[in-house]
Design a protein around this motif. Structure first.
Motif, PDB file in Angstrom:
ATOM      1  N   MET A  15       2.267   2.024   5.192  1.00 31.99           N
ATOM      2  CA  MET A  15       1.190   1.071   5.880  1.00 31.99           C
ATOM      3  C   MET A  15       0.142   1.470   5.021  1.00 31.99           C
ATOM      4  O   MET A  15      -0.579   2.778   5.030  1.00 31.99           O
ATOM      5  N   ARG A  16      -0.513   0.325   4.578  1.00 29.79           N
ATOM      6  CA  ARG A  16      -1.730   0.361   3.807  1.00 29.79           C
ATOM      7  C   ARG A  16      -3.034   0.554   4.984  1.00 29.79           C
ATOM      8  O   ARG A  16      -3.302  -0.183   5.867  1.00 29.79           O
ATOM      9  N   THR A  17      -3.951   1.537   4.633  1.00 32.59           N
ATOM     10  CA  THR A  17      -5.316   1.565   5.413  1.00 32.59           C
ATOM     11  C   THR A  17      -6.499   1.714   4.386  1.00 32.59           C
ATOM     12  O   THR A  17      -5.906   1.894   3.218  1.00 32.59           O
ATOM     13  N   TYR A  18      -7.391   1.857   5.001  1.00 27.51           N
ATOM     14  CA  TYR A  18      -8.684   2.182   4.278  1.00 27.51           C
ATOM     15  C   TYR A  18      -8.702   3.750   3.880  1.00 27.51           C
ATOM     16  O   TYR A  18      -9.284   3.907   2.849  1.00 27.51           O
ATOM     17  N   LYS A  46      -0.460   5.616   4.951  1.00 25.49           N
ATOM     18  CA  LYS A  46      -0.116   6.537   6.234  1.00 25.49           C
ATOM     19  C   LYS A  46       1.271   5.821   6.735  1.00 25.49           C
ATOM     20  O   LYS A  46       1.760   4.626   6.370  1.00 25.49           O
ATOM     21  N   PHE A  97       0.770   6.502  12.941  1.00 32.50           N
ATOM     22  CA  PHE A  97       0.205   5.290  13.875  1.00 32.50           C
ATOM     23  C   PHE A  97       0.988   5.375  15.419  1.00 32.50           C
ATOM     24  O   PHE A  97       0.136   5.168  16.157  1.00 32.50           O
ATOM     25  N   LYS A 137       1.636  -5.890   4.917  1.00 32.51           N
ATOM     26  CA  LYS A 137       0.580  -4.917   4.981  1.00 32.51           C
ATOM     27  C   LYS A 137       1.346  -3.751   5.168  1.00 32.51           C
ATOM     28  O   LYS A 137       0.721  -2.342   5.306  1.00 32.51           O
TER      29      LYS A 137
END
Length: 137
Positions: A107-110, A114, A119, A72
C-alpha cells in the motif's frame, strides 16, 4: 467478453459487489474474473469489501488473483478487514486460506509502502477482525 461501463466495470464486478454467487458462476465463462476497472479493482476486491465470503470463494475458484492490488496497492485482504457489511471474518479466512498475505508492504503512502496489516492494526477497532490477524508478526 462483455462491454465495460464508464467505470471500466463488467457485470461480474457488480455481481461480486452484490455477493451474487449464481451470477458470478454464470459469468465466469464469458468474463475475466481478473479484469480491472478504472481504478485497478478486480471483482475480488468488491466481494471482499462487501464481506461476501461465498462470492470471494467463487471468484478464487474461478481463477481470481488473491494477490491482485488496486491502483493504490490495496489487496482484497485489506478490503475484507474493513468491510462494513456481510461476513468479513469469513471473507478474511477464505482469502488467507488461498494465500493472501497481509504482511506484504504493497500500500502506497506518503511515508513509503505499508502493509495491509499495518493499516488494519492502526484503523480497525473491531476486536473480532483484529483476532483474525493475531498470529501475524
Amino acid at each position: 467478453m462483455t462491454d465495460r461501463d464508464e467505470w471500466g466495470r463488467q457485470p461480474v464486478h457488480y455481481a461480486a459487489r452484490d455477493g451474487d454467487v449464481a451470477a458470478i458462476t454464470m459469468l465466469r465463462g464469458s468474463e475475466d474474473v481478473n479484469a480491472t476497472d478504472a481504478e485497478g479493482w478486480i471483482p475480488l476486491h468488491f466481494a471482499a469489501q462487501g464481506g461476501h465470503a461465498k462470492a470471494v470463494e467463487a471468484l478464487l475458484d474461478a481463477g481470481a488473483d488473491v494477490y491482485a492490488m488496486t491502483d493504490k496497492g490495496f489487496p482484497a485482504i485489506y478490503w475484507a478487514a474493513v468491510a462494513a457489511g456481510g461476513d468479513p471474518v469469513s471473507a478474511i479466512r477464505v482469502l488467507r486460506a488461498h494465500g493472501a498475505d497481509p504482511t506484504r508492504a504493497t500500500m502506497r503512502t506518503y511515508f513509503g509502502p505499508k502493509s495491509p496489516l499495518y493499516f488494519i492494526r492502526q484503523t480497525t477497532s473491531n476486536p473480532v477482525i483484529q483476532a483474525e490477524f493475531r498470529d501475524m508478526p
